[in-house]
Design a protein around this motif. Structure first.
Motif, PDB file in Angstrom:
ATOM      1  N   PHE A 229      43.316  47.301  42.684  1.00 39.00           N
ATOM      2  CA  PHE A 229      43.025  45.868  42.627  1.00 39.00           C
ATOM      3  C   PHE A 229      43.249  45.217  43.985  1.00 39.00           C
ATOM      4  CE2 PHE A 229      43.665  41.385  41.794  1.00 39.00           C
ATOM      5  CZ  PHE A 229      42.603  41.108  40.944  1.00 39.00           C
ATOM      6  N   ALA A 230      44.187  45.722  44.765  1.00 37.43           N
ATOM      7  CA  ALA A 230      44.387  45.175  46.110  1.00 37.43           C
ATOM      8  C   ALA A 230      43.108  45.310  46.929  1.00 37.43           C
ATOM      9  CB  ALA A 230      45.548  45.891  46.800  1.00 37.43           C
ATOM     10  N   ARG A 231      42.425  46.445  46.778  1.00 32.04           N
ATOM     11  CA  ARG A 231      41.151  46.631  47.485  1.00 32.04           C
ATOM     12  C   ARG A 231      40.112  45.648  46.968  1.00 32.04           C
ATOM     13  NH1 ARG A 231      37.759  52.313  48.277  1.00 32.04           N
ATOM     14  NH2 ARG A 231      35.764  51.348  48.853  1.00 32.04           N
ATOM     15  N   TRP A 232      40.039  45.488  45.640  1.00 31.61           N
ATOM     16  CA  TRP A 232      39.076  44.542  45.080  1.00 31.61           C
ATOM     17  C   TRP A 232      39.355  43.136  45.614  1.00 31.61           C
ATOM     18  CZ3 TRP A 232      39.094  39.980  42.543  1.00 31.61           C
ATOM     19  CH2 TRP A 232      37.904  39.559  41.974  1.00 31.61           C
ATOM     20  N   ALA A 233      40.608  42.752  45.653  1.00 35.80           N
ATOM     21  CA  ALA A 233      40.971  41.413  46.121  1.00 35.80           C
ATOM     22  C   ALA A 233      40.545  41.219  47.578  1.00 35.80           C
ATOM     23  CB  ALA A 233      42.469  41.189  45.969  1.00 35.80           C
ATOM     24  N   ALA A 234      40.745  42.225  48.407  1.00 30.15           N
ATOM     25  CA  ALA A 234      40.329  42.123  49.815  1.00 30.15           C
ATOM     26  C   ALA A 234      38.816  42.000  49.933  1.00 30.15           C
ATOM     27  CB  ALA A 234      40.836  43.343  50.584  1.00 30.15           C
ATOM     28  N   GLU A 235      38.085  42.748  49.097  1.00 32.50           N
ATOM     29  CA  GLU A 235      36.634  42.699  49.140  1.00 32.50           C
ATOM     30  C   GLU A 235      36.084  41.351  48.690  1.00 32.50           C
ATOM     31  OE1 GLU A 235      36.005  47.465  48.033  1.00 32.50           O
ATOM     32  OE2 GLU A 235      35.753  45.905  46.506  1.00 32.50           O
ATOM     33  N   ASN A 236      36.826  40.657  47.839  1.00 33.15           N
ATOM     34  CA  ASN A 236      36.332  39.418  47.249  1.00 33.15           C
ATOM     35  C   ASN A 236      37.115  38.188  47.686  1.00 33.15           C
ATOM     36  OD1 ASN A 236      34.203  40.231  44.976  1.00 33.15           O
ATOM     37  ND2 ASN A 236      35.822  41.778  44.988  1.00 33.15           N
ATOM     38  N   ALA A 237      37.929  38.334  48.712  1.00 28.85           N
ATOM     39  CA  ALA A 237      38.787  37.228  49.147  1.00 28.85           C
ATOM     40  C   ALA A 237      38.007  35.971  49.484  1.00 28.85           C
ATOM     41  CB  ALA A 237      39.639  37.671  50.342  1.00 28.85           C
ATOM     42  N   ALA A 238      36.827  36.144  50.088  1.00 27.98           N
ATOM     43  CA  ALA A 238      36.055  34.980  50.512  1.00 27.98           C
ATOM     44  C   ALA A 238      35.712  34.066  49.341  1.00 27.98           C
ATOM     45  CB  ALA A 238      34.774  35.433  51.213  1.00 27.98           C
ATOM     46  N   ALA A 239      35.538  34.633  48.162  1.00 24.88           N
ATOM     47  CA  ALA A 239      35.173  33.813  46.998  1.00 24.88           C
ATOM     48  C   ALA A 239      36.286  32.849  46.626  1.00 24.88           C
ATOM     49  CB  ALA A 239      34.864  34.716  45.802  1.00 24.88           C
ATOM     50  N   PHE A 240      37.535  33.176  46.955  1.00 21.77           N
ATOM     51  CA  PHE A 240      38.692  32.369  46.550  1.00 21.77           C
ATOM     52  C   PHE A 240      39.103  31.367  47.634  1.00 21.77           C
ATOM     53  CE2 PHE A 240      38.877  36.182  43.981  1.00 21.77           C
ATOM     54  CZ  PHE A 240      39.235  35.706  42.731  1.00 21.77           C
ATOM     55  N   ARG A 241      38.477  31.446  48.788  1.00 24.56           N
ATOM     56  CA  ARG A 241      38.841  30.530  49.882  1.00 24.56           C
ATOM     57  C   ARG A 241      38.031  29.246  49.782  1.00 24.56           C
ATOM     58  NH1 ARG A 241      38.661  35.491  53.378  1.00 24.56           N
ATOM     59  NH2 ARG A 241      40.832  36.116  53.668  1.00 24.56           N
ATOM     60  N   ASN A 242      38.628  28.151  50.215  1.00 17.12           N
ATOM     61  CA  ASN A 242      37.933  26.865  50.217  1.00 17.12           C
ATOM     62  C   ASN A 242      36.867  26.834  51.299  1.00 17.12           C
ATOM     63  OD1 ASN A 242      39.457  25.772  48.133  1.00 17.12           O
ATOM     64  ND2 ASN A 242      41.118  25.219  49.525  1.00 17.12           N
TER      65      ASN A 242
END
Length: 272
Positions: free
Chosen positions: A259-272
């Motif tokens: 999940f840490a890898r998934w979070a890194a791959e999708n981090a941009a979606a959670f940023r303002n």
């Protein structure tokens, strides 16, 4: 070899299309809206709807491998057209089928079990990508609110796709029913922490009460039936959802993505 991927613009379908292209397969992607597909160059896009079986016939021409989903339409209703779909696939000369199933089987699995096609069933616990449901509250408030904080062995959508691809391009998978999980069981709070680390800011986790959950779902227009289903999952989830299985590594030859890898791959979606 031409492989037809249904649900090709979905969470797993896009991953499958990309991985099949990487493996040099000829890929045909079925979608109800080809103009909006946005798939890689070289992928043949076909228009069709699994809920309307006759629209599938042209897309099956020359196909030897077929990936099926078991729901149709914007409401994700279980398909009732399984017998027609399986008959069309058999007539077209399909030899390998992968099916992404829910835990409750549909007419698709029933028809495949009654027929003679070689097929492989994939069953998954919760997708890691379900965390994208938290994007709005993270971006607007820096918080995730969830009913229950039980561990779940959530699985990366790319790993689901990798197992499906293996079933379609390699020998030895027909007749198998693969239960797929990620490599670790994490609570929602732990997943929120990992998203925060990937985004670079703290994200709060708040556990909802049952009444708080019901109120938020009613405000969102969710039916009472689905609300009660959600309460059951949040308060007393099935034990199978927290059991880590080695299936992804056994089939693909490499460990499942974290999940840490998934979070890194999708981090941009959670940023303002």
């Amino acid at each position: 070899m031409t492989i037809l991927v249904t649900g090709a613009t979905g969470t797993v379908g896009r991953q499958m299309v990309a991985q099949l292209v990487e493996r040099g397969a000829r890929v045909r992607a079925l979608t109800r809206n080809p103009a909006a597909a946005g798939l890689p160059a070289g992928v043949e896009v076909a228009c069709g709807d699994l809920a309307v079986p006759e629209t599938l016939a042209p897309a099956l021409e020359g196909v030897t491998g077929l990936h099926l989903i078991t729901f149709g339409g914007d409401d994700y209703a279980p398909l009732r057209t399984g017998p027609e779909l399986v008959e069309l696939a058999a007539k077209a000369g399909v030899t390998r089928v992968s099916v992404l199933s829910s835990w409750d089987e549909t007419s698709v699995e029933e028809a495949l079990r009654a027929g003679e096609l070689g097929w492989t069933q994939l069953r998954c616990v919760e997708f890691m990508a379900n965390a994208l449901d938290w994007v709005a509250s993270v971006r607007e408030e820096g918080v995730v609110r969830v009913l229950g904080n039980h561990p779940g062995a959530v699985v990366h959508e790319a790993d689901i796709a990798a197992v499906a691809v293996a079933a379609l391009v390699e020998d030895g998978h027909a007749g198998q029913a693969y239960a797929l999980t990620g490599p670790e069981a994490l609570t929602p709070a732990e997943r929120v922490r990992l998203i925060g680390e990937a985004v670079g800011r703290e994200i709060r986790f708040e556990e909802l009460s049952e009444e708080g959950y019901r109120a938020s779902m009613r405000a969102a227009g969710v039916s009472e039936e689905l609300i009660e289903f959600g309460v059951g999952l949040g308060v007393d989830p099935p034990e199978v959802g927290s059991v880590v299985l080695p299936t992804v590594e056994q089939v693909t030859g490499r460990p499942g993505r974290t999940f840490a890898r998934w979070a890194a791959e999708n981090a941009a979606a959670f940023r303002n």
